[in-house]
Design an enzyme around this catalytic site. Structure first.
Site, PDB file in Angstrom:
ATOM      1  N   GLU A   1      40.671 -21.630  -2.590  1.00 40.37           N
ATOM      2  CA  GLU A   1      40.751 -23.036  -2.217  1.00 40.37           C
ATOM      3  C   GLU A   1      40.703 -23.907  -3.477  1.00 40.37           C
ATOM      4  O   GLU A   1      41.286 -24.978  -3.529  1.00 40.37           O
ATOM      5  CB  GLU A   1      39.571 -23.386  -1.302  1.00 40.37           C
ATOM      6  CG  GLU A   1      39.704 -24.729  -0.639  1.00 40.37           C
ATOM      7  CD  GLU A   1      38.387 -25.426  -0.419  1.00 40.37           C
ATOM      8  OE1 GLU A   1      38.065 -26.343  -1.192  1.00 40.37           O
ATOM      9  OE2 GLU A   1      37.691 -25.050   0.533  1.00 40.37           O
TER      10      GLU A   1
ATOM     11  N   SER B   1      33.238 -24.029  -1.524  1.00 40.30           N
ATOM     12  CA  SER B   1      33.970 -22.843  -1.049  1.00 40.30           C
ATOM     13  C   SER B   1      35.043 -22.468  -2.068  1.00 40.30           C
ATOM     14  O   SER B   1      35.900 -23.288  -2.382  1.00 40.30           O
ATOM     15  CB  SER B   1      34.682 -23.130   0.266  1.00 40.30           C
ATOM     16  OG  SER B   1      33.781 -23.535   1.240  1.00 40.30           O
TER      17      SER B   1
ATOM     18  N   ARG C   1      42.681 -28.231   4.775  1.00 35.83           N
ATOM     19  CA  ARG C   1      42.625 -28.233   3.310  1.00 35.83           C
ATOM     20  C   ARG C   1      44.012 -28.390   2.680  1.00 35.83           C
ATOM     21  O   ARG C   1      44.302 -27.841   1.632  1.00 35.83           O
ATOM     22  CB  ARG C   1      41.960 -26.958   2.774  1.00 35.83           C
ATOM     23  CG  ARG C   1      40.521 -26.749   3.200  1.00 35.83           C
ATOM     24  CD  ARG C   1      39.605 -27.830   2.629  1.00 35.83           C
ATOM     25  NE  ARG C   1      38.198 -27.457   2.732  1.00 35.83           N
ATOM     26  CZ  ARG C   1      37.427 -27.703   3.804  1.00 35.83           C
ATOM     27  NH1 ARG C   1      37.926 -28.335   4.859  1.00 35.83           N
ATOM     28  NH2 ARG C   1      36.160 -27.337   3.790  1.00 35.83           N
TER      29      ARG C   1
HETATM   30  N1  EPU Z   1      29.334 -16.494   7.320  1.00 39.40           N
HETATM   31  C1  EPU Z   1      28.826 -15.259   7.009  1.00 39.40           C
HETATM   32  N2  EPU Z   1      28.382 -15.058   5.737  1.00 39.40           N
HETATM   33  C2  EPU Z   1      28.406 -16.031   4.793  1.00 39.40           C
HETATM   34  C3  EPU Z   1      28.946 -17.286   5.100  1.00 39.40           C
HETATM   35  C4  EPU Z   1      29.420 -17.499   6.377  1.00 39.40           C
HETATM   36  O1  EPU Z   1      28.786 -14.360   7.845  1.00 39.40           O
HETATM   37  O2  EPU Z   1      27.947 -15.741   3.676  1.00 39.40           O
HETATM   38  C5  EPU Z   1      29.761 -16.750   8.693  1.00 39.40           C
HETATM   39  C6  EPU Z   1      28.673 -17.573   9.411  1.00 39.40           C
HETATM   40  O3  EPU Z   1      27.764 -16.766  10.040  1.00 39.40           O
HETATM   41  C7  EPU Z   1      29.456 -18.382  10.395  1.00 39.40           C
HETATM   42  C8  EPU Z   1      30.823 -18.520   9.783  1.00 39.40           C
HETATM   43  O4  EPU Z   1      30.903 -17.571   8.729  1.00 39.40           O
HETATM   44  O5  EPU Z   1      29.606 -17.714  11.614  1.00 39.40           O
HETATM   45  C9  EPU Z   1      31.067 -19.935   9.284  1.00 39.40           C
HETATM   46  O6  EPU Z   1      30.104 -20.250   8.275  1.00 39.40           O
HETATM   47  P1  EPU Z   1      29.764 -21.762   7.840  1.00 39.40           P
HETATM   48  O7  EPU Z   1      29.382 -22.550   9.035  1.00 39.40           O
HETATM   49  O8  EPU Z   1      28.804 -21.705   6.725  1.00 39.40           O
HETATM   50  O9  EPU Z   1      31.156 -22.346   7.386  1.00 39.40           O
HETATM   51  P2  EPU Z   1      32.323 -21.744   6.478  1.00 39.40           P
HETATM   52  O10 EPU Z   1      33.519 -21.515   7.336  1.00 39.40           O
HETATM   53  O11 EPU Z   1      31.815 -20.616   5.687  1.00 39.40           O
HETATM   54  C10 EPU Z   1      33.392 -24.093   6.037  1.00 39.40           C
HETATM   55  C11 EPU Z   1      33.892 -24.913   4.892  1.00 39.40           C
HETATM   56  C12 EPU Z   1      32.722 -25.544   4.123  1.00 39.40           C
HETATM   57  C13 EPU Z   1      31.947 -26.412   5.097  1.00 39.40           C
HETATM   58  C14 EPU Z   1      31.476 -25.540   6.267  1.00 39.40           C
HETATM   59  C15 EPU Z   1      30.799 -26.331   7.345  1.00 39.40           C
HETATM   60  C16 EPU Z   1      35.982 -23.904   4.224  1.00 39.40           C
HETATM   61  C17 EPU Z   1      36.697 -23.104   3.189  1.00 39.40           C
HETATM   62  N3  EPU Z   1      34.688 -24.115   3.989  1.00 39.40           N
HETATM   63  O12 EPU Z   1      32.635 -23.007   5.522  1.00 39.40           O
HETATM   64  O13 EPU Z   1      33.279 -26.378   3.127  1.00 39.40           O
HETATM   65  O14 EPU Z   1      30.827 -27.012   4.466  1.00 39.40           O
HETATM   66  O15 EPU Z   1      32.627 -24.906   6.897  1.00 39.40           O
HETATM   67  O16 EPU Z   1      31.744 -27.070   8.042  1.00 39.40           O
HETATM   68  O17 EPU Z   1      36.595 -24.323   5.200  1.00 39.40           O
HETATM   69  C18 EPU Z   1      33.906 -26.547   0.834  1.00 39.40           C
HETATM   70  O18 EPU Z   1      35.063 -26.691   1.242  1.00 39.40           O
HETATM   71  O19 EPU Z   1      33.630 -26.564  -0.386  1.00 39.40           O
HETATM   72  C19 EPU Z   1      32.855 -26.304   1.809  1.00 39.40           C
HETATM   73  C20 EPU Z   1      31.613 -26.006   1.427  1.00 39.40           C
END
Ligand code: EPU
Length: 337
Positions: A333, A237, A162
């Site tokens: 972010e 995010s 990012r």
């Molecule tokens: N998790 C939780 N609770 C939540 C959300 C997530 O426990 O409410 C845990 C999940 O269980 C999982 C881990 O966090 O083990 C990762 O969750 P997820 O796969 O949903 O991805 P994220 O890290 O929360 C990132 C990006 C998203 C992108 C997803 C999928 C960032 C800041 N965000 O989210 O990007 O869609 O991975 O690759 O890196 C965005 O930037 O606007 C965005 C939506």
């Protein structure tokens, strides 16, 4: 090109925040953009793309220039690859679908990300195991100060998680006008390493997925977890996933052994901020019209008439609580204006 005054930005930010621009103009070509910049040298300017990564906490006392440059084309190809160029104002998801419909591979994992093509390099958008830096060739940008056009190569963009040169070394100096991606025409590198995608494809008994299958799986996952900004104001995010030194993380992990993490290098790990926020009890909470989404705690939402200040205050409360519980600082972010 008409400059409007006291212009409402409610429909120009995906949070749906009511804020106004002292002056507003939409530009539809690089020539128009040059003219506006030349004619407003001494005026304060604010550059607006798709408005999908910002939180407006106040009116903008400047000339808001909305980048509405349209067009996409193939600029070169060989047997294996195609180089496609998109103008900055094209909607990202429509552009991704256009590439997939022609069987060009590389962007499918980033389906349904809100925003316009021109802002994708700024924060090196990414999802489900892919970032734009993986297919990015170059972008053209105009220097605000002297209207000179410059091409930034992938190397010059200094992409990170990012992050890019546009958020750091040349922050606020350039406006991206178009972006070139190098996509595959055959031997696509289908990336289903992200657990959610495998699960989603499995549900439909898909063993050898096409680009379209991967895109559809990503769309289904996003639709189940992330709110559609057209229905519920949000900016994706709100926070970045914090990156910690392994030595620091190990101490925290002893105290919270169930904490999720991913290795990012020999010395660093990434912790999902969504997990931290959920553990801190914020998921699904609502404070007036500002809230934390029920399916993805990283996403802050506007239920209707929340002000930017209200959403900012919820975000600060979350940051302070996470720091208090885990000793981890989570960084926004989105750009807070
Ligand atoms: N998790 C939780 N609770 C939540 C959300 C997530 O426990 O409410 C845990 C999940 O269980 C999982 C881990 O966090 O083990 C990762 O969750 P997820 O796969 O949903 O991805 P994220 O890290 O929360 C990132 C990006 C998203 C992108 C997803 C999928 C960032 C800041 N965000 O989210 O990007 O869609 O991975 O690759 O890196 C965005 O930037 O606007 C965005 C939506």
């Amino acid at each position: 090109m008409k400059i409007q005054t006291d212009f409402s930005l409610k429909n120009y930010n995906t949070f749906g925040i009511e804020a106004s621009a002292k002056q507003f103009v939409a530009v539809h070509s690089v020539a128009e953009l040059k003219t506006i910049l030349e004619e407003n040298k001494s005026n304060k300017k604010f550059i607006l793309g798709g408005g999908s990564n910002m939180l407006l906490t106040q009116d903008i006392h400047a000339l808001v220039i909305h980048i509405d440059l349209k067009g996409r084309k193939i600029i070169k190809q060989d047997n294996d690859y195609v180089w496609v160029e998109s103008q900055a104002g094209e909607n990202w998801h429509e552009f991704v679908l256009w590439t997939i419909n022609q069987n060009f591979g590389g962007l499918e994992n980033m389906s349904l990300i809100p925003g316009n093509v021109g802002t994708t390099p700024v924060q090196n958008i990414g999802a489900y195991g892919t970032e734009i830096k993986d297919t990015f060739v170059s972008c053209q940008a105009i220097k605000i100060e002297n209207q000179e056009l410059k091409t930034f190569t992938e190397d010059e963009c200094n992409f990170g998680y990012r992050e890019s040169v546009f958020k750091n070394e040349v922050k606020d100096q350039y406006i991206i006008t178009s972006v070139v991606f190098k996509l595959t025409k055959r031997n696509h590198k289908i990336n289903t390493s992200y657990g959610d995608i495998t699960t989603e494809l499995g549900k439909n008994n898909i063993v050898t997925p096409t680009l379209k299958d991967v895109s559809n799986a990503v769309i289904a996952i996003r639709q189940s977890k992330l709110p559609d900004p057209k229905e519920l104001g949000n900016s994706g995010s709100f926070f970045k996933n914090p990156i910690l030194l392994k030595t620091d993380f190990e101490k925290i992990h002893l105290q919270f052994p169930e904490m999720k993490f991913y290795d990012v290098s020999e010395t660093e790990v990434k912790v999902p901020a969504g997990w931290l926020i959920e553990q801190a009890g914020f998921k699904g909470k609502r404070f007036g019209d500002a809230g934390i989404h029920k399916n993805q705690a990283l996403v802050l939402v506007n239920y209707g008439t929340a002000t930017g200040q209200e959403i900012l205050s919820v975000s600060k409360d979350i940051q302070a609580t996470i720091y208090k519980i885990f000793g981890i600082h989570i960084e926004a972010e989105v750009n807070v204006i």
